[in-house]
Design an enzyme around this catalytic site. Sequence first.
Site, PDB file in Angstrom:
ATOM      1  N   SER A 151      -1.247  -0.414  -1.004  1.00 11.18           N
ATOM      2  CA  SER A 151      -2.684  -0.563  -0.846  1.00 11.18           C
ATOM      3  C   SER A 151      -3.428   0.456  -1.706  1.00 11.18           C
ATOM      4  O   SER A 151      -3.321   0.418  -2.925  1.00 11.18           O
ATOM      5  CB  SER A 151      -3.048  -0.460   0.640  1.00 11.18           C
ATOM      6  OG  SER A 151      -4.360  -0.901   0.879  1.00 11.18           O
ATOM      7  N   ASP A 227      -2.281 -11.657   4.006  1.00 12.29           N
ATOM      8  CA  ASP A 227      -2.931 -10.351   4.049  1.00 12.29           C
ATOM      9  C   ASP A 227      -4.433 -10.550   4.274  1.00 12.29           C
ATOM     10  O   ASP A 227      -5.103 -11.205   3.473  1.00 12.29           O
ATOM     11  CB  ASP A 227      -2.686  -9.621   2.730  1.00 12.29           C
ATOM     12  CG  ASP A 227      -3.108  -8.165   2.761  1.00 12.29           C
ATOM     13  OD1 ASP A 227      -4.137  -7.851   3.369  1.00 12.29           O
ATOM     14  OD2 ASP A 227      -2.401  -7.350   2.132  1.00 12.29           O
ATOM     15  N   HIS A 260      -0.425  -7.197   5.633  1.00 12.67           N
ATOM     16  CA  HIS A 260      -0.662  -5.946   4.911  1.00 12.67           C
ATOM     17  C   HIS A 260       0.136  -4.763   5.459  1.00 12.67           C
ATOM     18  O   HIS A 260       0.047  -3.661   4.928  1.00 12.67           O
ATOM     19  CB  HIS A 260      -2.163  -5.615   4.995  1.00 12.67           C
ATOM     20  CG  HIS A 260      -2.637  -4.606   3.996  1.00 12.67           C
ATOM     21  ND1 HIS A 260      -2.762  -4.861   2.648  1.00 12.67           N
ATOM     22  CD2 HIS A 260      -3.050  -3.318   4.152  1.00 12.67           C
ATOM     23  CE1 HIS A 260      -3.224  -3.805   2.020  1.00 12.67           C
ATOM     24  NE2 HIS A 260      -3.399  -2.848   2.900  1.00 12.67           N
TER      25      HIS A 260
END
Length: 282
Positions: A151, A227, A260
């Site tokens: 991320s 996600d 995620h």
Amino acid sequence: MDATEIGSVRCVGGWQKRYRHSSTVLGCDMVFSLYLPPQAERRAVPVLCWLSGLSCTDENFVIKAGAQRYAAEHGIALLAPDTSPRGEGVPGDPEGSWDFGLGAGFYVNATQTPWSRHYRMYDYVCTELPALVAAADPALDMQRQSISGHSMGGHGALTVALRNPGRFRSVSAFAPISAPSDCPWGEKAFGNYLGPDRAAWAAYDASLLLGQAGERLPVLIDQGDADPFLALQLRPERLQRAAESANYPLQLRLQPGYDHGYLFIGTFIGEHIAFHAKHLYG
């Protein structure tokens, strides 16, 4: 610039360690984690640096990813810094949000007050931390390094690798913030840390840096198609288009059903470490 060991536990035949040190670059005490595989007791081993995402510390990856088993298999040390400066006097988000300030350094060198005093994570990751660990442990072969992250940390890994040709053998990322100049997380962070001039933001945007890169570094990216941040915040299609335009050898895998989180990372971390091992030992 000495590091003090504050934790050490046996793990998959090696040692999972944790250190604290005083950072000159960040103006505060910092903590980082280091996994030494069993091979480090006999010879120098290459290093994979992992940069974590928003709201994380060095321990999220260490505890949740299950990476040590694969690092031990391939003989790779894992270096995991924290995601931001911390401590008394280090400013956080005035609104108390989790996506800026403490835990959200974005791996940039801030130029705007009050952030510029402490928020210099780019220099910390690129210069201070590698020099510290190289001096601290001769078992680490700092001539063989790769970098990865998740991320915000995926954004960091990509930009650090693209801006430092010759430093890394390979780079990978899980669900990276691919175009931070054009997403809410990135716009908030860059606007505060770097100011309103968007030209200054380009130095930390992988989708813009990739087209200018002189080095063709092996890149592997995994992205879950379930996600919740995919469309608004991550925007991997921007990175894919930049790679195609520049004829850059980027492998982007869209993984069906994955989100995620760390269960996603844990599913594919073995493949990422094998990818890096191929280049670190090739």
